[in-house]
Structure formats: structure tokens, C-alpha cells
Motif scaffolding. Structure first.
Motif, mmCIF file in Angstrom:
data_model
loop_
_atom_site.group_PDB
_atom_site.id
_atom_site.type_symbol
_atom_site.label_atom_id
_atom_site.label_comp_id
_atom_site.label_asym_id
_atom_site.label_seq_id
_atom_site.Cartn_x
_atom_site.Cartn_y
_atom_site.Cartn_z
ATOM 1 N N ILE A 1 17.683 -26.938 -28.558
ATOM 2 C CA ILE A 1 18.734 -27.420 -28.023
ATOM 3 C C ILE A 1 19.784 -26.234 -27.743
ATOM 4 C CG2 ILE A 1 20.863 -28.802 -28.760
ATOM 5 C CD1 ILE A 1 18.283 -30.176 -28.742
ATOM 6 N N GLU B 1 23.524 -25.240 -26.536
ATOM 7 C CA GLU B 1 25.045 -25.686 -26.267
ATOM 8 C C GLU B 1 25.774 -24.470 -26.904
ATOM 9 O OE1 GLU B 1 24.801 -29.045 -29.282
ATOM 10 O OE2 GLU B 1 24.304 -27.929 -30.973
ATOM 11 N N LYS B 2 27.274 -24.902 -26.719
ATOM 12 C CA LYS B 2 28.040 -23.930 -27.062
ATOM 13 C C LYS B 2 28.343 -23.891 -28.660
ATOM 14 C CE LYS B 2 31.200 -24.154 -22.943
ATOM 15 N NZ LYS B 2 32.405 -24.196 -22.362
ATOM 16 N N MET C 1 27.361 -20.061 -25.107
ATOM 17 C CA MET C 1 26.009 -20.905 -25.161
ATOM 18 C C MET C 1 25.104 -20.067 -25.687
ATOM 19 S SD MET C 1 26.874 -23.726 -23.417
ATOM 20 C CE MET C 1 25.385 -24.195 -22.816
ATOM 21 N N THR D 1 21.313 -23.505 -30.673
ATOM 22 C CA THR D 1 21.581 -23.716 -31.813
ATOM 23 C C THR D 1 20.631 -24.168 -32.875
ATOM 24 O OG1 THR D 1 22.401 -25.972 -31.056
ATOM 25 C CG2 THR D 1 23.892 -24.230 -31.103
#
Length: 151
Positions: A90, A92-93, A99, A102
Motif C-alpha cells: 500500500i 500512500e501519504k 508518499m 505504509t
């Protein structure tokens, strides 16, 4: 200690060198002679037919967990007849707005043969021990989850 070398090659193509248009296709060379074509994700103007770094990270975690699981199972005298997984990384921020990968979710399906077959609780313990000893999982900050799949 051991050292693991990887080479990477990229050359600019005929297109104009602008963020939206330059070709991100590159070649990764492993010490044993194997090569892999890589690119970036589609979202960052890459090509879907080539592996991206996020997929390569998921593959590294998945492969390391698998190899460590086999070692744990063998040392515990279980005979593994097959192992399949479909890992998901995954991207994501994070809390800093950067970025990052995670988490990596693993979905192993393990089949055993012989007289000694682990029950579900024992299987969870084998995966937990493999996870604790996986070199790659221990090297990254991302959360790694093992979702054991029933056979």
C-alpha cells in the motif's frame, strides 16, 4: 555480514526530457546474471508491463517471509508441499505528507504433507516466528501483516 549487489541501467530516449514524458523504463541486473525490466507506477507515468519499485518491495517482503517460513517449518519437522502468496503493498501519504509504502499485506496459502500437519494455532505461530526472523521485514518501517489463508 554479506553484501548484495544490484546494477541499474537507464538511458534517455528520443522524447523530450520533461517530467510527464520521459521514459522511466530501466533494467535491474542481479549478481547471478538475471535481469528485470522496471518502470515507475502508472500514476507516475510508468509502464504497467514492467515491475515498479513498490511491487519489487512487496516481492522482497513476500519472498523473504516465504523463505523464512520454509526454514521455520523444516526446523519444526513439518513438511511443506506447496506455498502460494499474493502480496499487496500500500503506497500512500504518511503523517508527514510523504508518499511511502505504509504496509505490506501477505496472504499465504500453505499446504503440508505427511503425518505431522499443524493446526491453525500452530500455523499462526510458524508464521509469527517467520515474520520475526524475516530479514526484509526487519529492515523496513512499513507495517507487515500476515493474513493466513485456509487451504
Amino acid at each position: 555480514m554479506s553484501e548484495h549487489k544490484v546494477g541499474l541501467s537507464w538511458k534517455k530516449g528520443p522524447e523530450e526530457f520533461k517530467y510527464e514524458s520521459y521514459d522511466r523504463t530501466h533494467t535491474v541486473r542481479y549478481a547471478g546474471g538475471q535481469t528485470l525490466s522496471g518502470s515507475s507506477t502508472l500514476e507516475t507515468y510508468g509502464k504497467a508491463e514492467f515491475a515498479n519499485p513498490e511491487e519489487m518491495l512487496a516481492a522482497a517482503v513476500c519472498s523473504c517471509h516465504f523463505l523464512t517460513f520454509l526454514a521455520v517449518a523444516a526446523k519444526s519437522r513439518y513438511v511443506v508441499s506447496s506455498y502460494e502468496d499474493n502480496a499487496i503493498a500500500i503506497l500512500e501519504k504518511n503523517q508527514d505528507g510523504k508518499m511511502v509504502v505504509t504496509k505490506v499485506d501477505l496472504y499465504p496459502v500453505v499446504r503440508f504433507e505427511g503425518e505431522k500437519i499443524p493446526d491453525h494455532e500452530t500455523l499462526e505461530g510458524l508464521h509469527e516466528k517467520a515474520h520475526r526472523n524475516c530479514f526484509i521485514s526487519n529492515s523496513i518501517r512499513s507495517e507487515v501483516n500476515i493474513h493466513i489463508q485456509s487451504v
